[in-house]
Design an enzyme around this catalytic site. Structure first.
Site, PDB file in Angstrom:
ATOM      1  N   ASP A 117      38.602  15.735  30.144  1.00 55.17           N
ATOM      2  CA  ASP A 117      38.731  14.351  30.627  1.00 55.17           C
ATOM      3  C   ASP A 117      37.477  13.936  31.388  1.00 55.17           C
ATOM      4  O   ASP A 117      36.829  14.777  32.029  1.00 55.17           O
ATOM      5  CB  ASP A 117      39.971  14.261  31.533  1.00 55.17           C
ATOM      6  N   ASN A 146      46.052   8.515  21.870  1.00 55.41           N
ATOM      7  CA  ASN A 146      44.680   7.979  21.799  1.00 55.41           C
ATOM      8  C   ASN A 146      44.519   6.863  20.756  1.00 55.41           C
ATOM      9  O   ASN A 146      43.532   6.125  20.783  1.00 55.41           O
ATOM     10  CB  ASN A 146      43.656   9.084  21.520  1.00 55.41           C
ATOM     11  N   GLU A 195      48.963  29.290  34.302  1.00 55.02           N
ATOM     12  CA  GLU A 195      48.359  28.863  35.562  1.00 55.02           C
ATOM     13  C   GLU A 195      47.640  27.544  35.308  1.00 55.02           C
ATOM     14  O   GLU A 195      47.020  27.361  34.249  1.00 55.02           O
ATOM     15  CB  GLU A 195      47.350  29.911  36.061  1.00 55.02           C
TER      16      GLU A 195
HETATM   17  C1  FPP Z   1      38.536  12.068  27.642  1.00 54.11           C
HETATM   18  O1  FPP Z   1      37.575  11.235  28.202  1.00 54.11           O
HETATM   19  C2  FPP Z   1      38.126  12.560  26.361  1.00 54.11           C
HETATM   20  C3  FPP Z   1      38.676  12.218  25.151  1.00 54.11           C
HETATM   21  C4  FPP Z   1      39.808  11.286  25.000  1.00 54.11           C
HETATM   22  C5  FPP Z   1      38.193  12.752  23.895  1.00 54.11           C
HETATM   23  C6  FPP Z   1      37.642  14.131  23.962  1.00 54.11           C
HETATM   24  C7  FPP Z   1      36.845  14.299  22.764  1.00 54.11           C
HETATM   25  C8  FPP Z   1      35.649  14.884  22.676  1.00 54.11           C
HETATM   26  C9  FPP Z   1      34.970  15.600  23.782  1.00 54.11           C
HETATM   27  C10 FPP Z   1      34.916  14.806  21.392  1.00 54.11           C
HETATM   28  C11 FPP Z   1      35.587  15.364  20.183  1.00 54.11           C
HETATM   29  C12 FPP Z   1      35.890  16.818  20.281  1.00 54.11           C
HETATM   30  C13 FPP Z   1      35.517  17.747  19.376  1.00 54.11           C
HETATM   31  C14 FPP Z   1      36.122  19.109  19.451  1.00 54.11           C
HETATM   32  C15 FPP Z   1      34.525  17.475  18.318  1.00 54.11           C
HETATM   33  P1  FPP Z   1      37.963   9.738  28.548  1.00 54.11           P
HETATM   34  O2  FPP Z   1      37.367   8.865  27.518  1.00 54.11           O
HETATM   35  O3  FPP Z   1      39.447   9.620  28.706  1.00 54.11           O
HETATM   36  O4  FPP Z   1      37.244   9.579  29.932  1.00 54.11           O
HETATM   37  P2  FPP Z   1      37.631   8.586  31.119  1.00 54.11           P
HETATM   38  O5  FPP Z   1      39.024   8.938  31.559  1.00 54.11           O
HETATM   39  O6  FPP Z   1      36.609   8.893  32.147  1.00 54.11           O
HETATM   40  O7  FPP Z   1      37.521   7.185  30.569  1.00 54.11           O
END
Ligand code: FPP
Length: 232
Positions: free
Chosen positions: A20, A68, A199
């Site tokens: 996150d 998402n 944990e």
């Molecule tokens: C959370 O940050 C992250 C996500 C919803 C997506 C995570 C995905 C990746 C790191 C890329 C794809 C993964 C792979 C394995 C190729 P956020 O956008 O919710 O951050 P914020 O809460 O600060 O807005």
């Protein structure tokens, strides 16, 4: 992955991470959210490269939740594009390093070309013996539990064991440690059943800044925790 001679000293075989803070990382730098996600993928790459050295057998990452889909079309497209790029660029390294890819969640509703790429990557990494990267795609834990309970009922008996055997994670070791970055303190529909005795570890570090050293810090804290699994 533990070297020959036994498990790693910290004892954590299966670690999961709620990645996150990509958006906040970008916002702090006046950059588009997509840049935060791109840097988030780099953090993933670095952890997978170092996975074997940590002694962790399975790393499960929450890449795309069933919730998402509520994000903007543009952001969803960015994330899909990053996944395509990640598979294309990193698959040879996974194969060379013996990293097995697993997916949890129902990725069948992703764009057909991405589904095809994922299936190709699953097939080509299936023989990997140096560690497993499990990626959660279109994953929601409540939905997973419902599916598993239905499968258990169809098999005749709804028991904890029967549900567990039908979860997406059935072939993975029990979850030991669940990490969430960026200072948020909730599970967001991730591995709710599997976390029963895991944990929990929360850190303020934003996902793009999360390194192998942060994972090692979490493992060191895990090693010091007393796990009683409900006993005394
Ligand atoms: C959370 O940050 C992250 C996500 C919803 C997506 C995570 C995905 C990746 C790191 C890329 C794809 C993964 C792979 C394995 C190729 P956020 O956008 O919710 O951050 P914020 O809460 O600060 O807005």
């Amino acid at each position: 992955m533990a070297e020959k001679g036994g498990p790693a000293a910290h004892g954590a075989r299966h670690v999961a991470i709620i990645m996150d803070g990509n958006g906040r990382w970008a916002k702090k730098r006046f950059l588009p959210r997509a840049v935060g996600h791109t840097r988030g993928v780099e953090a993933v790459r670095n952890l997978v490269r170092g996975l074997r050295s940590t002694g962790v057998e399975v790393l499960t990452l929450y890449a795309f939740s069933s919730e998402n889909w509520r994000r903007s079309e543009e952001e969803i497209q960015d994330l899909m594009g990053l996944m395509r790029h990640f598979i294309r660029s990193d698959l040879p390294e996974f194969i060379a390093n013996g990293i097995r890819l697993r997916i949890i969640g129902d990725y069948s509703i992703f764009p057909a070309d991405l589904v095809e790429m994922i299936e190709d990557a699953l097939a080509r990494t299936a023989g990997g013996r140096n560690g497993t990267l499990a990626v959660a795609l279109n994953y929601g834990s409540q939905q997973e539990i419902v599916r598993a309970a239905k499968a258990a009922a169809a098999g005749g008996e709804i028991t904890a064991e029967a549900i567990e055997a039908a979860l997406d994670t059935a072939d993975l070791p029990p979850l030991d440690l669940l990490i969430r970055t960026s200072g948020e303190v909730r599970l967001s529909n991730f591995l709710l059943w599997q976390a029963a005795y895991a944990e929990l570890y929360f850190t303020d570090v934003l996902w793009p800044d999360f390194t192998l050293a942060h994972l090692e810090e979490a493992l060191a804290e895990f090693a010091g925790r007393e796990r009683r699994f409900g006993g005394r």
